[in-house]
Structures are given as C-alpha cells and as structure tokens.
Design an enzyme around this catalytic site. Sequence first.
Site, PDB file in Angstrom:
ATOM      1  N   LYS A 193       0.859  -1.184   0.000  1.00 38.25           N
ATOM      2  CA  LYS A 193       0.000   0.000   0.000  1.00 38.25           C
ATOM      3  C   LYS A 193       0.896   1.235   0.000  1.00 38.25           C
ATOM      4  O   LYS A 193       1.860   1.298   0.790  1.00 38.25           O
ATOM      5  CB  LYS A 193      -0.870  -0.043   1.257  1.00 38.25           C
ATOM      6  N   SER A 244      -9.435   1.415   3.168  1.00 38.45           N
ATOM      7  CA  SER A 244      -8.567   2.120   2.270  1.00 38.45           C
ATOM      8  C   SER A 244      -7.510   1.249   1.593  1.00 38.45           C
ATOM      9  O   SER A 244      -6.910   1.703   0.613  1.00 38.45           O
ATOM     10  CB  SER A 244      -7.862   3.256   3.006  1.00 38.45           C
ATOM     11  N   SER A 262      -9.590  -0.836   7.470  1.00 37.77           N
ATOM     12  CA  SER A 262      -9.029  -0.624   6.131  1.00 37.77           C
ATOM     13  C   SER A 262      -8.288  -1.810   5.546  1.00 37.77           C
ATOM     14  O   SER A 262      -7.945  -1.787   4.365  1.00 37.77           O
ATOM     15  CB  SER A 262      -8.095   0.584   6.132  1.00 37.77           C
TER      16      SER A 262
END
Lengths: 533, 106
Positions: free
Chosen positions: A95, A177, A201
């Site tokens: 990420k 996310s 997330s």
Amino acid sequence: MELCDLSALELVQLLRARKVSAVEVLEATLERIGQVDGRAGSLDSGPLTEEDKGKVHAFITLTDERALEQARAVDSKLAAGEDPGPLAGVPFTVKDIFCVKDIFCVKGTPSTAASRILANFTAPYTATPVARMEAAGGVMVGKVNLDEFTYGSSNESSAFQPSPRNPWNTGHVPGGSSGGSAASVAAGEGVLSLGTDTAGSIRQPASFCGVVGVKPTYGRVSRYGLIAFASSLDCPGPLARDVRGAALMLQTIAGLDPRDSTTANVPVEDYLAALEKGVKGMRIGLSPDYFRIVTPTPDGDFQEHPLPAEIEAPVRRAADLLRQMGAEIVEDVPMPNTRYGIPAYFVISRVEAASNLHRYDGVKYGYRTPQRVNDLRVMYKKSRAEGFGLQPKLRILMGMYVSAAQYSEQYYQRALRVRSMIRRDFDVAFDPNGPYRLDALLTPTTPTTSFEMDAVYGDSVLMQYADQLTVPSNHAGVPGVSLPAGLDSTGLPIGIQLLGPDYAEANLLRIGRAYEQATQDDDWRKVLPKVLR
Amino acid sequence: MSDAITPEIFAHLVDLAALELSPEEAEYLRRQLNNQLKAIHELEAIPLDEALPVAARGVPYTTAISQLPRKDEWKPTEKPEEIFQQAPQFDDGYIIVPDIPTTKLD
C-alpha cells in the site's frame, strides 16, 4: 491456473523444491498485471475511458526492475544451496502509505499516500514491515493505490486516478482504504499485500474482494515508515489469498522494533505451527450487537436495522461448522457499545489526523505551490490548499473543531472515555474468569457487500458507516481477521470476521484455517473474480 | 436544527488549518462537517461514569511489555543530501522559504 494464482505457502514450497524459479513466478505476476490492471493511477489521468472501466487499476508505481533484482537474488541463493528466507520468491504489493527507499535507484519509487502533496516524495528509508518482507526473500512488485492518506472506504478519494476497481465486478469499489492491496491479491497481481487498518481498512476491502485480511493487535507490527493517519489506531497487516499465506506474512512482519516504541515486547508465536490444531474446545461467541447495523438517512437521522440476511447467513453457517468441529458456540454475548464505534471514531481519528497532517507545509518535502508568494503563511495555505484533496481537508477541519479548547471536553475527552467502554466490552467477553471466556468473537466483517462506484462517495457519513463492524476492535486495539465466506446473489464476495484478545492472532488464524478447510469444497470457492474469467 | 458550524466558525477553522478553499469546496466541506457532528452527537446520550478513564489507546502497556526508552545517542545521517534534496527550494545548505512575517514591538 497460473503460478501467480497460487497461495504464498504453495509457492514457497515449489520454489524450495526447485520446481519453479522466483523469476518465473515474477514473470507470471507481471504478465497478469499487464492483462488485468490497465493504466496505473496518476495525477493527470484525464477522463475515464470505457476500457478503464473494465480494468483493476491497483497500482500507482510498478517496481518491476527492483522485483527482478530481488527474484534473481532468491534464485541465486537457491542455486547456491543457501536459505533464501521464509517468503522466498513470493511477489507482494505494498500500500503506497509505506515509505520505501529506492535501493536500486532504477527509476524512482515515490511514496505518495495517494496524495498530490506527496506525489514527488522519495523516502530516504524503508518501512520496517517492508524491509522485513524483503529480507525474508519476498519480491516487491509495486506500490498500490488507496484512499488519499487512507481516508476512505472505497479508494475513490485517491488523487491518483483511475482508482482501483473490484476484480469481481469492475463497476464496484474494491473497498478501502487498502483497496489496491485487496484488488491486487484477488486478481493475482500479488500473492500477498501489506496494508494498514485504522477503522477496518484491511478487513473491509479484504471482505469486498474475497481475500483474507488481518488487522493485528495494536503494537504487534511496527509503524516505522508508515505515513501516519491516526497514530493510536493504525495497524499494518497482511492481505493474502488464504489463511496460511496471512500467517506466513504476519510471522515475518510482527514483533518488536526499536524504531517504534509502541511495538510491544511480546514474543511472536509460531503462527504456522498453530494453524492445524483445530478448534476443539475453543469458545467462540456470537453477539446480537453485531447482527444489527446503523444506517444514516439522507435527512441526518440514524436508523437501526437487522443485518441483511445475505450477510448474516455465512456467519451463522460458520458457527455451525465450527460447532461441528468441536468448538463451543456461545450465543448472546453483549457488546453494547458497538454502535458508538463510529461516532467516537469521527472524533478521535480526526484529532489525530489533523495533528499528523500539520507537517505538510511545502517547506521540507512534498508539494509547494508554484505561485509566487511573498509571505510564508500564504505559502503554507496555498500549498496545502492545492496539495490536499477534499478528504484530508475534511479531516483536518473536523480535528481542529472537536479538539478546540471550548469543545474538547464535550467531544474529544468524551470520545476517549467511550473508547474505554468499547474496550471494556471486549475485556468482559474475553476474560478467562468472566461469564463468557471467549477465545474469539465471530461476526460479519461489513454491513453490505461492495457497493457501486459513485454510489456512496461524497457522503462522508454514509462512507464512514461502512466500517461500523470493524472499528470497535481498532478502538480496543484487539486483533481481527476477515475471511472470505461466500458470494451474494450478484456474485460479490461476503466476509466474516473473527476478533480476539490482545496478541491472540495465532488462535484467530487457527480458527480461520479450520473454517477454510471445512469449506474448501464449497461451490463458491471455485468461482473466479470476473476479470480472470 | 441550525448548523452547529456556522460560516463564521467555519472560516475560523479554515484559517487555523492553514487552508484556502473555493466557495464550492467550502460549501461541501461545511455541510459534511455538520452532518458528521450529527453522528458525533450520539455520544452525548451515553451516561458516562465520572471515574471512567480516558483511553489514549486500546491495548494496555505494562512495564513488562513496554520498550525501555532508547539511549539519547547522536547518530549521523549517512547521506543528508538525500533528505535535503526533498526540499522544494534548497540552496547552499539552506532550505529557502518566502519571508516570515514579523511585527515590530514598540
């Protein structure tokens, strides 16, 4: 099935038996990325094309040259008879909220947080979990998209467009996310991914994309090199194709780090060794407070409903299967403060976010306005106004408001006390001398399956309530695992969640593995994401 | 219900936050803030025990599992230029910024 579709443990075993090389695995992964990903996210992407709408768009930066160097190094070690490490040759994505130093100096690896304000930032050091995965022989194929600064549950807020789309239906969001992480693992563009979980997330996108996601105990995995959102809640953790892969990855990244003083001095268990022990004698709870949900209405009210039957059914079925395998299912465990998770989170996370975002000022690194200005304060304002998207601005403003001296008692101090109450719910449920004595709580991961692109984005309240079943464990700091548990009537994945006491990741993974084995012949497990059909 | 965050309070927050907003952004953000406050107001209905502690984080840190503070030792950065080159404007060892406003005290 291609090499890139195997699970991490299967790949490591094939590599060690010299049946495949790390370079071959990498090539299969890069080929898959070429087939399904479409164009990478960028700041100036122009309008979305019809072709874009059918692609995954997980990546911001592909680090294929770095990956090739790493894969070759693994193959050389194998050829020389050396131990290439527990993650040898396993392609993984990161990420883009983790700092990664560009060690090979090939073409630049920015660490963007999916924000214009960090688009040109090249980190001078590498985050501990990434460094540990690479040291274990893992092969980083790229940095994947997310909501700007992780602020969202759909990835649509990324400044780098096109934002990721759900591999099961590219008209739907991958969740967030860690949406690029979940989408990349589901589509075979990475066998593992490193994500972060502040309110859900990791678990929410894992649930939306049909992969396994683990939010470890707060302090179990180092936050060194993680671009901060809410420092008392942020947890790095794995997304994987199966429970064994998640266990293997967590084993690698967990543990004390002198560079993050909040990492706890608690020994890391052998997660893989514990996996096959079964669930006989374990006490697993169900709570009515996780079978009802709150929905904000357009006129600003909040309505409580039962969970949709389609989401509840896999949880009940999992409980039945675990009972048949010897677990004791404890019904009616009260978790009465679950519904306050989102309201408290609106306060606590915003205060911490506003504090963490003050550092972006156009002075030391990141974006500075190109406009000529003669006053430092004007430069700050213009740089931040142009560099931040709407979601960071919203969080900064709310954080300033609820922590202002005249409101702090009413909001921030109260929210921190509510966090104590949420923690107390878990303490009672898991107390070995208490009335419930649970090893784990079994719940749904999300109130719905993945929603359509554009259906929720813009309504920041509705978007936040997507995390209502995951956020209580962030407040409490306890670990959680999301597992794929079936498909809804439209073919989108449904997730179930296991929550446990502090540092009980081994038990949660063990229950997850038992569930995985009990359902391995289910028809839904044979269905591939649409982009792979 | 009238908005808790009025245009005046909002303008003050924007200034404190060192932001500038277009009228469209301001309208959207102020509306979202007021909507979020409605959710936050649920907290006010919770009867709180005065003795209930605030939780700065969920997981308790006992002495046994907490790290000792590390020694206060100076370690030079290997390549400081890698850090300096991130600055938007850097010259001759200095990070350059526009004038810092000052007020002359009488």
